[in-house]
Design a protein around this motif. Sequence first.
Motif, PDB file in Angstrom:
ATOM      1  N   ASP A 125       0.743  -1.366  -0.025  1.00 20.30           N
ATOM      2  CA  ASP A 125       0.045  -0.175   0.089  1.00 20.30           C
ATOM      3  C   ASP A 125       0.951   1.121  -0.011  1.00 20.30           C
ATOM      4  O   ASP A 125       0.476   2.196  -0.726  1.00 20.30           O
ATOM      5  N   PHE A 126       1.887   1.364   0.758  1.00 22.97           N
ATOM      6  CA  PHE A 126       2.867   2.489   0.855  1.00 22.97           C
ATOM      7  C   PHE A 126       3.411   2.805  -0.455  1.00 22.97           C
ATOM      8  O   PHE A 126       3.533   3.955  -0.617  1.00 22.97           O
ATOM      9  N   ARG A 127       3.777   1.484  -1.048  1.00 25.61           N
ATOM     10  CA  ARG A 127       4.653   1.927  -2.465  1.00 25.61           C
ATOM     11  C   ARG A 127       3.660   2.638  -3.205  1.00 25.61           C
ATOM     12  O   ARG A 127       4.190   3.257  -4.195  1.00 25.61           O
ATOM     13  N   ASP A 128       2.294   2.127  -3.474  1.00 29.56           N
ATOM     14  CA  ASP A 128       1.357   2.624  -4.117  1.00 29.56           C
ATOM     15  C   ASP A 128       1.311   4.040  -4.039  1.00 29.56           C
ATOM     16  O   ASP A 128       0.982   4.748  -4.831  1.00 29.56           O
ATOM     17  N   PHE A 129       1.270   4.574  -2.600  1.00 29.18           N
ATOM     18  CA  PHE A 129       0.901   5.727  -2.449  1.00 29.18           C
ATOM     19  C   PHE A 129       1.909   6.564  -2.461  1.00 29.18           C
ATOM     20  O   PHE A 129       2.010   7.913  -3.008  1.00 29.18           O
ATOM     21  N   ALA A 130       3.232   6.155  -2.372  1.00 29.57           N
ATOM     22  CA  ALA A 130       4.437   7.162  -1.864  1.00 29.57           C
ATOM     23  C   ALA A 130       5.713   7.062  -2.886  1.00 29.57           C
ATOM     24  O   ALA A 130       6.295   7.933  -3.124  1.00 29.57           O
ATOM     25  N   GLY A 131       5.397   5.659  -3.624  1.00 29.07           N
ATOM     26  CA  GLY A 131       6.615   5.331  -4.503  1.00 29.07           C
ATOM     27  C   GLY A 131       7.875   5.223  -4.136  1.00 29.07           C
ATOM     28  O   GLY A 131       8.793   5.448  -4.433  1.00 29.07           O
ATOM     29  N   LEU A 132       7.858   5.013  -2.574  1.00 30.56           N
ATOM     30  CA  LEU A 132       9.141   4.663  -1.700  1.00 30.56           C
ATOM     31  C   LEU A 132       8.927   3.764  -0.648  1.00 30.56           C
ATOM     32  O   LEU A 132       7.458   3.367  -0.655  1.00 30.56           O
ATOM     33  N   THR A 133       9.675   2.932  -0.243  1.00 35.29           N
ATOM     34  CA  THR A 133       9.250   2.117   0.967  1.00 35.29           C
ATOM     35  C   THR A 133       9.025   2.912   2.039  1.00 35.29           C
ATOM     36  O   THR A 133       9.613   4.192   2.031  1.00 35.29           O
ATOM     37  N   PRO A 134       8.422   2.354   3.182  1.00 38.23           N
ATOM     38  CA  PRO A 134       8.123   3.295   4.449  1.00 38.23           C
ATOM     39  C   PRO A 134       9.421   4.023   4.981  1.00 38.23           C
ATOM     40  O   PRO A 134       9.618   4.958   5.189  1.00 38.23           O
ATOM     41  N   ARG A 135      10.681   3.047   5.299  1.00 41.27           N
ATOM     42  CA  ARG A 135      11.705   3.359   5.532  1.00 41.27           C
ATOM     43  C   ARG A 135      12.454   4.692   4.630  1.00 41.27           C
ATOM     44  O   ARG A 135      12.913   5.580   5.314  1.00 41.27           O
ATOM     45  N   ASP A 136      12.289   4.626   3.409  1.00 44.20           N
ATOM     46  CA  ASP A 136      12.875   5.356   2.421  1.00 44.20           C
ATOM     47  C   ASP A 136      12.279   6.592   2.803  1.00 44.20           C
ATOM     48  O   ASP A 136      12.902   8.081   2.893  1.00 44.20           O
ATOM     49  N   TYR A 137      10.936   6.820   2.748  1.00 46.09           N
ATOM     50  CA  TYR A 137      10.048   7.907   2.795  1.00 46.09           C
ATOM     51  C   TYR A 137      10.556   8.750   4.431  1.00 46.09           C
ATOM     52  O   TYR A 137      10.715   9.742   4.359  1.00 46.09           O
ATOM     53  N   LEU A 138      10.544   7.821   5.549  1.00 45.97           N
ATOM     54  CA  LEU A 138      10.988   8.483   6.652  1.00 45.97           C
ATOM     55  C   LEU A 138      12.174   9.152   6.916  1.00 45.97           C
ATOM     56  O   LEU A 138      12.573  10.054   7.365  1.00 45.97           O
ATOM     57  N   ALA A 139      13.205   8.224   5.986  1.00 47.72           N
ATOM     58  CA  ALA A 139      14.576   8.948   6.081  1.00 47.72           C
ATOM     59  C   ALA A 139      14.584  10.305   4.915  1.00 47.72           C
ATOM     60  O   ALA A 139      15.259  11.388   5.534  1.00 47.72           O
ATOM     61  N   GLU A 140      13.614  10.236   4.046  1.00 49.07           N
ATOM     62  CA  GLU A 140      13.502  11.552   3.379  1.00 49.07           C
ATOM     63  C   GLU A 140      13.081  12.768   4.033  1.00 49.07           C
ATOM     64  O   GLU A 140      13.552  13.983   4.053  1.00 49.07           O
ATOM     65  N   ILE A 141      11.975  12.508   5.007  1.00 50.71           N
ATOM     66  CA  ILE A 141      11.161  13.653   5.906  1.00 50.71           C
ATOM     67  C   ILE A 141      11.954  13.932   7.019  1.00 50.71           C
ATOM     68  O   ILE A 141      12.031  14.975   7.573  1.00 50.71           O
ATOM     69  N   ALA A 142      12.862  12.679   7.747  1.00 47.56           N
ATOM     70  CA  ALA A 142      13.282  13.016   8.722  1.00 47.56           C
ATOM     71  C   ALA A 142      14.328  11.857   9.178  1.00 47.56           C
ATOM     72  O   ALA A 142      13.779  10.980   9.568  1.00 47.56           O
ATOM     73  N   PRO A 143      15.340  12.221   8.864  1.00 45.61           N
ATOM     74  CA  PRO A 143      16.583  11.282   8.806  1.00 45.61           C
ATOM     75  C   PRO A 143      16.518  10.571  10.405  1.00 45.61           C
ATOM     76  O   PRO A 143      16.990   9.339  10.205  1.00 45.61           O
ATOM     77  N   ASP A 144      16.171  10.943  11.454  1.00 46.24           N
ATOM     78  CA  ASP A 144      16.156  10.196  12.587  1.00 46.24           C
ATOM     79  C   ASP A 144      14.788   9.696  13.055  1.00 46.24           C
ATOM     80  O   ASP A 144      14.651   9.133  14.165  1.00 46.24           O
TER      81      ASP A 144
END
Length: 288
Positions: free
Chosen positions: A262-281
Amino acid sequence: MGQRLRRLGGATPGGSWEAVFATPDPRLKAVVLGDYAGWVERGNLPVLRRHLPNVMVPVILNLGPLWRVTSPALADGETVAVDSFLAGMHDRFATSYSDGNSFCLQINFTPLGAHRLFGLPMAELTNTIVDFVDLLGKDAALLLARLRDCDDWAARFTILETFLLQRFADGQEGRREIAWALRQLERSGGSVPIGDLATEIGWSRKKLIHSFQRETGLAPKGIGRIYRLNRMLSLLQGAARSSLAELAQESGYYDQAHFNRDFRDFAGLTPRDYLAEIAPDALRGAAG
């Protein structure tokens, strides 16, 4: 408007930012989500932001340089230059680009609030970015001119709120059945069966899906998926030692693999990659 303004700000690698918030009049509670937000960013480095689907219709009233944006309706990699705009309900991510300088005011409408404001079936605006003046004509142009002539945030919010109160003065709220079904999806985190909603309001499943999509922009199942995704993101960003699998189950997913798809469908990224993109920690405390 008698509300006190709340201000945040800070430095960025290329400059600085400031955000100013004000609470809308209670009469707008059913149509406006959260606070009005003013935003100023100054810098010399380009800024790219990824925007995941949410159950709202944001309107950006631009007071500065043009934006470049993508939307699911555009070809991959295609961007368009926009001034003030509305983002219809999306079922995939969009992006916005600036040269590091931006100046705008944002209002987030409920899907049914946007339906009332623009007088259009929201299904016509799904996955699109639409010019604000094209939708509302001379009234929108006048609003923007007044906002741009103003040099004070309190006055800007007052001008905006006066405009909205006038636009919503008729008090028409649309079909109560759709509003009720939307509330049930929100309260259940997207887990309530569509058949149960249809039965409760005395409609066929087909009629509910058609009417719901027409007025909100997405079918009930699509909006339910977004509510479930947002619940998961909220839990994930506040996670301590919970695993992704545990959080996925708590959010209503069958398992972690279901959430990842579901997350890939919505975001085009894995959950971890997305969270790293918006907030590294952001994932520091979440086990694998």
